[in-house]
Design a protein around this motif. Structure first.
Motif, mmCIF file in Angstrom:
data_model
loop_
_atom_site.group_PDB
_atom_site.id
_atom_site.type_symbol
_atom_site.label_atom_id
_atom_site.label_comp_id
_atom_site.label_asym_id
_atom_site.label_seq_id
_atom_site.Cartn_x
_atom_site.Cartn_y
_atom_site.Cartn_z
ATOM 1 N N LEU A 132 0.850 -1.186 0.000
ATOM 2 C CA LEU A 132 0.000 0.000 0.000
ATOM 3 C C LEU A 132 0.884 1.233 0.000
ATOM 4 O O LEU A 132 1.783 1.358 0.836
ATOM 5 C CB LEU A 132 -0.909 -0.005 1.239
ATOM 6 N N ALA A 133 0.656 2.131 -0.960
ATOM 7 C CA ALA A 133 1.429 3.368 -1.073
ATOM 8 C C ALA A 133 0.477 4.551 -0.981
ATOM 9 O O ALA A 133 -0.559 4.567 -1.649
ATOM 10 C CB ALA A 133 2.184 3.406 -2.406
ATOM 11 N N LEU A 134 0.840 5.543 -0.170
ATOM 12 C CA LEU A 134 -0.029 6.722 -0.077
ATOM 13 C C LEU A 134 0.745 7.939 0.406
ATOM 14 O O LEU A 134 1.840 7.839 0.953
ATOM 15 C CB LEU A 134 -1.232 6.442 0.827
ATOM 16 N N ALA A 135 0.147 9.106 0.161
ATOM 17 C CA ALA A 135 0.727 10.373 0.606
ATOM 18 C C ALA A 135 -0.392 11.385 0.784
ATOM 19 O O ALA A 135 -1.415 11.323 0.090
ATOM 20 C CB ALA A 135 1.755 10.892 -0.400
ATOM 21 N N SER A 136 -0.195 12.323 1.710
ATOM 22 C CA SER A 136 -1.235 13.301 2.003
ATOM 23 C C SER A 136 -0.645 14.677 2.264
ATOM 24 O O SER A 136 0.552 14.829 2.506
ATOM 25 C CB SER A 136 -2.032 12.873 3.246
ATOM 26 N N SER A 137 -1.519 15.669 2.233
ATOM 27 C CA SER A 137 -1.184 17.030 2.689
ATOM 28 C C SER A 137 -2.480 17.706 3.106
ATOM 29 O O SER A 137 -3.571 17.241 2.779
ATOM 30 C CB SER A 137 -0.463 17.834 1.602
ATOM 31 N N HIS A 138 -2.351 18.791 3.837
ATOM 32 C CA HIS A 138 -3.514 19.557 4.293
ATOM 33 C C HIS A 138 -3.104 21.021 4.274
ATOM 34 O O HIS A 138 -2.054 21.389 4.808
ATOM 35 C CB HIS A 138 -3.931 19.121 5.696
ATOM 36 N N TRP A 162 -1.055 26.682 -3.833
ATOM 37 C CA TRP A 162 -1.999 26.415 -2.747
ATOM 38 C C TRP A 162 -1.876 24.953 -2.329
ATOM 39 O O TRP A 162 -2.108 24.047 -3.130
ATOM 40 C CB TRP A 162 -3.418 26.708 -3.211
ATOM 41 N N THR A 163 -1.480 24.718 -1.082
ATOM 42 C CA THR A 163 -1.311 23.342 -0.621
ATOM 43 C C THR A 163 -2.639 22.586 -0.662
ATOM 44 O O THR A 163 -3.637 23.027 -0.080
ATOM 45 C CB THR A 163 -0.751 23.294 0.809
ATOM 46 N N VAL A 164 -2.638 21.465 -1.331
ATOM 47 C CA VAL A 164 -3.836 20.648 -1.512
ATOM 48 C C VAL A 164 -4.189 19.921 -0.216
ATOM 49 O O VAL A 164 -3.317 19.381 0.478
ATOM 50 C CB VAL A 164 -3.616 19.634 -2.647
ATOM 51 N N GLY A 261 -0.515 20.133 -10.378
ATOM 52 C CA GLY A 261 -0.804 21.387 -9.701
ATOM 53 C C GLY A 261 -1.602 22.352 -10.543
ATOM 54 O O GLY A 261 -2.348 23.190 -10.010
ATOM 55 N N ILE A 262 -1.476 22.260 -11.849
ATOM 56 C CA ILE A 262 -2.251 23.106 -12.761
ATOM 57 C C ILE A 262 -3.649 22.531 -12.968
ATOM 58 O O ILE A 262 -4.632 23.265 -13.106
ATOM 59 C CB ILE A 262 -1.516 23.258 -14.107
ATOM 60 N N GLU A 263 -3.754 21.213 -12.960
ATOM 61 C CA GLU A 263 -5.019 20.540 -13.250
ATOM 62 C C GLU A 263 -6.012 20.592 -12.094
ATOM 63 O O GLU A 263 -7.222 20.626 -12.318
ATOM 64 C CB GLU A 263 -4.755 19.064 -13.596
ATOM 65 N N ILE A 264 -5.525 20.591 -10.858
ATOM 66 C CA ILE A 264 -6.414 20.325 -9.726
ATOM 67 C C ILE A 264 -7.282 21.513 -9.316
ATOM 68 O O ILE A 264 -8.344 21.345 -8.714
ATOM 69 C CB ILE A 264 -5.592 19.805 -8.525
ATOM 70 N N PHE A 265 -6.863 22.743 -9.653
ATOM 71 C CA PHE A 265 -7.640 23.935 -9.320
ATOM 72 C C PHE A 265 -7.944 24.755 -10.570
ATOM 73 O O PHE A 265 -7.224 24.663 -11.574
ATOM 74 C CB PHE A 265 -6.883 24.831 -8.336
ATOM 75 N N ASP A 266 -8.987 25.565 -10.489
ATOM 76 C CA ASP A 266 -9.261 26.578 -11.506
ATOM 77 C C ASP A 266 -8.684 27.894 -10.980
ATOM 78 O O ASP A 266 -9.222 28.465 -10.018
ATOM 79 C CB ASP A 266 -10.766 26.708 -11.721
ATOM 80 N N GLY A 278 1.819 20.294 -2.599
ATOM 81 C CA GLY A 278 1.655 19.369 -1.482
ATOM 82 C C GLY A 278 1.652 17.918 -1.932
ATOM 83 O O GLY A 278 1.366 17.601 -3.084
ATOM 84 N N CYS A 279 1.959 17.012 -0.987
ATOM 85 C CA CYS A 279 1.970 15.575 -1.303
ATOM 86 C C CYS A 279 0.631 15.111 -1.862
ATOM 87 O O CYS A 279 0.576 14.236 -2.737
ATOM 88 C CB CYS A 279 2.264 14.763 -0.045
ATOM 89 N N GLY A 280 -0.446 15.696 -1.352
ATOM 90 C CA GLY A 280 -1.771 15.278 -1.788
ATOM 91 C C GLY A 280 -2.109 15.692 -3.200
ATOM 92 O O GLY A 280 -3.021 15.127 -3.812
ATOM 93 N N CYS A 281 -1.384 16.663 -3.742
ATOM 94 C CA CYS A 281 -1.685 17.162 -5.084
ATOM 95 C C CYS A 281 -1.484 16.076 -6.136
ATOM 96 O O CYS A 281 -2.400 15.745 -6.895
ATOM 97 C CB CYS A 281 -0.809 18.381 -5.383
ATOM 98 N N SER A 282 -0.294 15.500 -6.190
ATOM 99 C CA SER A 282 -0.032 14.450 -7.178
ATOM 100 C C SER A 282 -0.765 13.166 -6.825
ATOM 101 O O SER A 282 -1.245 12.446 -7.711
ATOM 102 C CB SER A 282 1.471 14.180 -7.298
ATOM 103 N N ALA A 283 -0.887 12.854 -5.514
ATOM 104 C CA ALA A 283 -1.549 11.614 -5.105
ATOM 105 C C ALA A 283 -3.029 11.630 -5.478
ATOM 106 O O ALA A 283 -3.570 10.633 -5.985
ATOM 107 C CB ALA A 283 -1.378 11.409 -3.604
#
Length: 334
Positions: A132-138, A162-164, A261-266, A278-283
């Protein structure tokens, strides 16, 4: 087997058996929102502090990934996970109840690439049936640690990202699923002297460019070998820097590159300036969009490159530079 200077081509490519993605409210309102498994509308996730909220994201994403993979924690041999916080407290408190032997990882925002690489090596090498592989950010836990208290209300420059808030988790196994990890390229630390913590895209871009070049050399391929080359969180400024650095090496990646990072927000409606980080952005982007696109056959082969800025409160306050690192994972349609 070893491939070139810094890569591995797996002889028994591990398969992605299941994924889990849990995002914050802002991420859920972004362009990829409908692709995530769950959206947490409460930034505290019902917890007493920001750090515990991030631990909650990890626990939930891991649970969803295992459910989608048709397994339970007892079936997982090793866990590879990390976050941005000191001593990996989001990970250790969030995943302790799983009781899975764990390797705690810190690669800054490149951690998901590092986790996937090591998890895949364990399966391919016969050391684990499932990993199991995972990563997060807040957003709030990261801002609290690396920059200013939220109540300070500091103005963010346009170069800032902006940190995801979110976590992405992936279960790997020997067979099953529609996507496999064909190989990896491990990045090295690259430092061109950037000191601006509000422009991490510039700090990470050289490492991303170096990783792309090393991957192309090690596997003796051209950019056309991939349907997409996807970095983790360079944002708009870092993307431009990386593309320019690659052009200097004779590699044109203009038509093949995408950045999580470009895709996740407008940027217009969500005021995220240079993009997400943030780690959560790519994950999150991996589990929400990338694996779906490969599973559907829209993309056949992708080079996924989470990127990281290796700074801390201590190094920044001492006036040190911000080294960058990137890790590449080759994802293929089975």
């Amino acid at each position: 087997m070893m491939q070139g200077k810094a890569s591995i081509r797996f002889q028994n490519p591990p398969h992605i058996l299941g994924t889990g993605s849990v995002a914050g409210e802002k991420e859920g309102q972004g362009p990829l929102g409908e692709l995530f498994d769950e959206i947490e509308t409460d930034p505290m996730c019902g917890q007493e502090n920001w750090e515990a909220a991030e631990s909650h994201l990890q626990s939930k994403a891991a649970e969803i990934a295992m459910r989608h993979a048709g397994c339970v924690s007892a079936d997982i041999r090793y866990l590879f996970a990390g976050d941005l916080l000191g001593q990996l407290i989001a990970t250790s408190f969030g995943l302790k109840n799983l009781e899975i032997p764990m390797f705690g990882l810190y690669g800054a925002c490149s951690t998901m690439g590092e986790a996937l690489s090591l998890a895949a090596m364990a399966v391919d090498g016969g050391y684990a049936d499932k990993t199991l592989a995972l990563a997060s950010s807040h957003f709030a836990s990261a801002e609290k640690q690396f920059r200013f208290p939220l109540a300070y209300g500091n103005q963010r420059p346009y170069s800032a990202t902006w940190t995801v808030t979110g976590c992405g988790a992936v279960v790997l196994g020997k067979d099953g699923g529609k996507v496999r990890i064909a190989g990896i390229t491990t990045g090295k630390i690259v430092d061109l002297g950037v000191k601006d913590s509000m422009n991490m895209g510039a700090a990470m871009a050289p490492a991303a460019a170096d990783l792309v070049m090393q991957n192309l050399i090690d596997f003796d391929v051209t950019p056309e070998y991939y349907d997409k080359v996807i970095t983790g969180d360079l944002g708009t400024i870092g993307q431009r820097a990386m593309l320019d650095l690659l052009k200097e090496e004779g590699v044109n990646m203009e038509g093949y590159h995408m950045d999580c990072g470009i895709e996740i927000f407008d940027p217009d409606s969500q005021d995220t300036h240079a993009g997400g980080s943030g780690c959560g952005c790519s994950a999150l982007t991996l589990c929400g969009k990338i694996i779906r696109e490969i599973s559907s056959g829209h993309w056949r082969r992708v080079l996924f490159i989470p990127t990281g800025a290796l700074l801390s409160q201590t190094s920044f306050n001492e006036g040190q530079t911000i080294p960058g690192i990137a890790h590449g994972v080759i994802l293929e349609r089975v």
